[in-house]
Design an enzyme around this catalytic site. Structure first.
Site, PDB file in Angstrom:
ATOM      1  N   THR A  95       0.851  -1.187   0.000  1.00 21.45           N
ATOM      2  CA  THR A  95       0.000   0.000   0.000  1.00 21.45           C
ATOM      3  C   THR A  95       0.888   1.239   0.000  1.00 21.45           C
ATOM      4  O   THR A  95       1.744   1.396   0.866  1.00 21.45           O
ATOM      5  CB  THR A  95      -0.912   0.004   1.231  1.00 21.45           C
ATOM      6  OG1 THR A  95      -1.728  -1.174   1.213  1.00 21.45           O
ATOM      7  CG2 THR A  95      -1.813   1.229   1.236  1.00 21.45           C
ATOM      8  N   LYS A 171      -6.750   1.748  -3.609  1.00 23.23           N
ATOM      9  CA  LYS A 171      -6.411   1.121  -2.326  1.00 23.23           C
ATOM     10  C   LYS A 171      -6.395   2.146  -1.194  1.00 23.23           C
ATOM     11  O   LYS A 171      -6.846   1.853  -0.078  1.00 23.23           O
ATOM     12  CB  LYS A 171      -5.053   0.428  -2.422  1.00 23.23           C
ATOM     13  CG  LYS A 171      -4.600  -0.253  -1.113  1.00 23.23           C
ATOM     14  CD  LYS A 171      -5.572  -1.342  -0.664  1.00 23.23           C
ATOM     15  CE  LYS A 171      -5.210  -1.927   0.701  1.00 23.23           C
ATOM     16  NZ  LYS A 171      -3.969  -2.708   0.689  1.00 23.23           N
ATOM     17  N   LYS A 239      -0.048   4.297   9.308  1.00 21.37           N
ATOM     18  CA  LYS A 239       0.573   4.581   8.007  1.00 21.37           C
ATOM     19  C   LYS A 239      -0.472   4.824   6.916  1.00 21.37           C
ATOM     20  O   LYS A 239      -0.407   5.835   6.185  1.00 21.37           O
ATOM     21  CB  LYS A 239       1.459   3.403   7.598  1.00 21.37           C
ATOM     22  CG  LYS A 239       1.990   3.482   6.160  1.00 21.37           C
ATOM     23  CD  LYS A 239       2.737   2.222   5.757  1.00 21.37           C
ATOM     24  CE  LYS A 239       1.851   1.028   5.515  1.00 21.37           C
ATOM     25  NZ  LYS A 239       1.143   1.083   4.194  1.00 21.37           N
TER      26      LYS A 239
END
Length: 296
Positions: A95, A171, A239
């Protein structure tokens, strides 16, 4: 195909095992001895670093944590690109933000490699079953070259267009939803506990009614069992929701719910829960209110 898988975490291990079951010649690369031992026991070849990957790889799946780790795995000292045959395909599944995905794709193209911007979802169970969802973008040639790999690891492959970065964009949006859903699931369960509801009955009611979500059902089940082993850790959503904020900032687009959820995950990390399963963001409310969780 001769395939390398860099990163044997919860998703990477599942992908590597699925590729192995499909008959591919797979080398799994991970610095952790336990991960290498598990994959070797299943019949796969292993490498402790990219320098140990075999020559002649036709495809490379990169399932590490972020863009920086992907860059190091591909282009760093002893980078894995030197182990690939000319024209091999890179399936980049960490990601990351769309700008990073585009930059990595451009560098791979300079080396004459195909590149698929292909983040994944589904969790460890679906990964091990070869049933991940892949949200990918890249050239028709990259999709064609990666098809044997994607067919082994995914139940659904979304072709989102020819331009790298689209897969990463989708995503990031997905992670906005996932992170907010987990945070609000924890908030709801914590409130119910504080108000005196039986937590297991509350769980059963919600999962049978309209307020349910996949994240509530999946994550709060583990909270009820006290199972904080990380399938996806609190740190991951610190994150990933940061990526949401970064992308939104570049678009002058407000994301107040994602920002609040990131603060909750950050608070969970601050009280020592960063390495725990992400549903245990609920311990923020425990720390603030003194509620007793069922697994404690």
């Amino acid at each position: 195909m001769r395939v390398g898988v860099i990163g044997l975490g919860s998703m990477g291990m599942g992908a590597a095992l699925s590729l192995l079951r499909a008959g591919h010649d797979v080398t799994g690369c991970d610095m952790r001895e336990a991960a290498r031992a598990e994959f070797a026991a299943a019949g796969g070849a292993v490498a402790a670093s990219t320098a140990e990957l075999p020559q002649g790889l036709e495809a490379l799946v990169v399932l590490v944590v972020n863009a920086a780790q992907t860059e190091t795995a591909l282009f760093g000292a002893d980078g894995a690109l030197d182990r690939l045959v000319p024209g091999a395909v890179i399936v980049s599944s960490a990601t990351m933000g769309p700008d990073a995905a585009r930059a990595l794709a451009a560098r791979a193209a300079e080396r004459q490699f195909l590149y698929l911007d292909a983040p994944v979802s589904g969790g460890a169970v679906k990964a091990r079953a070869g049933e991940m969802t892949v949200m990918a973008s890249g050239s028709a040639a990259a999709f064609a070259a990666a098809e044997p790999v994607l067919g082994a690891v995914a139940a659904k492959v979304w072709n989102l267009g020819e331009e790298p970065g689209i897969g990463a964009t989708v995503k990031v949006v997905h992670q906005l939803l996932a992170g907010v859903h987990i945070a609000v699931a924890a908030e709801a369960l914590a409130l119910g506990i504080r108000a005196g509801a039986d937590p297991r009955q509350l769980y059963e009611v919600v999962t049978s009614a309209a307020g349910n979500s996949w994240m509530f059902e999946n994550r709060m089940a583990r909270v009820l069992d006290g199972d904080d082993a990380p399938r996806s850790a609190v740190d991951i959503f610190v994150k990933d929701l940061g990526l949401v904020a970064d992308m939104a900032r570049g678009l002058d687009f407000p994301v107040p719910l994602a920002s609040q959820a990131q603060q909750l995950f950050t608070a969970a990390r601050a009280i020592g829960q960063g390495g725990k399963d992400d549903g245990f963001v609920i311990r923020v409310w425990q720390a603030m209110t003194g509620i007793k969780l069922p697994g404690d």
